[in-house]
Design a protein around this motif. Structure first.
Motif, PDB file in Angstrom:
ATOM      1  N   ASN A 206       0.839  -1.189   0.000  1.00 12.07           N
ATOM      2  CA  ASN A 206       0.000   0.000   0.000  1.00 12.07           C
ATOM      3  C   ASN A 206       0.879   1.246   0.000  1.00 12.07           C
ATOM      4  O   ASN A 206       1.168   1.834   1.049  1.00 12.07           O
ATOM      5  N   SER A 208       0.285   4.207  -0.973  1.00 12.58           N
ATOM      6  CA  SER A 208      -0.384   5.429  -0.535  1.00 12.58           C
ATOM      7  C   SER A 208      -0.376   5.561   0.982  1.00 12.58           C
ATOM      8  O   SER A 208      -0.255   6.669   1.522  1.00 12.58           O
ATOM      9  N   GLN A 211       3.061   6.758   1.946  1.00 13.35           N
ATOM     10  CA  GLN A 211       3.194   8.158   1.559  1.00 13.35           C
ATOM     11  C   GLN A 211       2.410   9.064   2.511  1.00 13.35           C
ATOM     12  O   GLN A 211       2.895  10.117   2.922  1.00 13.35           O
ATOM     13  N   THR A 212       1.224   8.611   2.896  1.00  7.37           N
ATOM     14  CA  THR A 212       0.407   9.389   3.830  1.00  7.37           C
ATOM     15  C   THR A 212       1.097   9.530   5.181  1.00  7.37           C
ATOM     16  O   THR A 212       1.076  10.608   5.799  1.00  7.37           O
TER      17      THR A 212
END
Length: 288
Positions: A206, A208, A211-212
């Motif tokens: 995952n 994202s 990155q989050t």
């Protein structure tokens, strides 16, 4: 013999010196009499249990128990080479315990025993990788990989100023708890004088979520991130090469590219980073 050894173990753990001595004497005499007997093997196992339990209870305050656990694990492997299914997990446990408590020399001896005594076992390859990491101080760092956003980073191209490498996952609570201290420390250092690269070892792909996490914590490090499923987590090529087993890990690399410090605690690298770095200058009109 089984019931006698178990009774002696319990009394020895209670601190009875006579029964501690008896445990060692039984293990020694049974080994000398017949090193292939079940009794000798069991006595060796009970003796290791004694040291292991004391290492768990008192190791932080009394490192001698960790050292004894390491010594007995190595002794068992060499005395009973036919018992590799038992010896190898014991050696890994002793080596990991010693490493966690900073007894690097003892940890190295445990993993070297796996490599040398059981070279045909798959565990020997893993032990060799761990030894590569434990012996990394003073050696040039080999670290490269794809980064979030489609880039690529190679530590060999970052020489010229010190480098901090951070191994982490979004779920590792020790890392999450240490992150504010790490951010505080890095905030005191001129970013132009220090490179920072991180290696993410999350199990899933995952991107994202990773990155989050970086964005929500204001982290703009180049982050090595593997999108291929079989290269995620502990299967990351960097983790495999260096036998990395836990996070966080912090590696401090000199401007010449040699590793000078490794730790799982940011507070342990703080003095070295501050010594290597020049703090940010105070704003105009502000005095120290």
């Amino acid at each position: 013999m089984h019931h006698l050894l178990e009774a002696e173990l319990q009394l020895a753990l209670a601190g009875d010196k006579d029964h501690i001595d008896a445990l060692y004497e039984h293990a020694s005499s049974l080994l000398e009499r017949d090193p292939k007997s079940k009794s000798a093997i069991e006595a060796g196992q009970v003796l290791i249990s004694f040291a292991r339990l004391n290492a768990q209870r008192f190791g932080q305050q009394e490192p001698k128990w960790l050292e004894e656990f390491s010594r007995l694990a190595r002794q068992f492997a060499k005395s009973f080479p036919q018992e590799e299914r038992q010896a190898i997990p014991i050696l890994f446990a002793a080596g990991q315990s010693c490493e966690f408590h900073g007894l690097t020399a003892d940890a190295i001896q445990c993993f070297a025993t796996i490599r040398d005594e059981f070279p045909e076992n798959a565990a020997a390859e893993r032990a060799t990788a761990i030894l590569r990491r434990l012996n990394l101080k003073g050696q040039p760092l080999k670290l490269a990989g794809p980064t979030l956003g489609g880039g690529y980073v190679n530590a060999e191209e970052l020489t010229g100023k010190p480098l901090l490498v951070v191994f982490w996952t979004t779920q590792a609570q020790p890392f999450v708890k240490q992150l504010p201290k790490l951010q505080e420390l890095l905030g005191q250092i001129d970013a132009e004088r220090l490179n920072v690269v991180s290696v993410n070892l999350d199990d899933d792909d995952n991107e994202s979520a990773v990155q989050t996490f970086l964005e929500s914590n204001g982290l703009n490090w180049p982050t090595i991130f593997q999108t291929v499923a079989d290269k995620r987590g502990w299967n990351n090529p960097v983790a495999v090469h260096y036998g990395i087993q836990t996070v966080p890990l912090y590696w401090v690399v000199s401007s010449k590219g040699n590793v000078v410090e490794m730790s799982n605690n940011v507070q342990q690298i703080e003095p070295l980073l501050k010594k290597l770095m020049t703090p940010k200058p105070a704003p105009d009109g502000e005095q120290n």
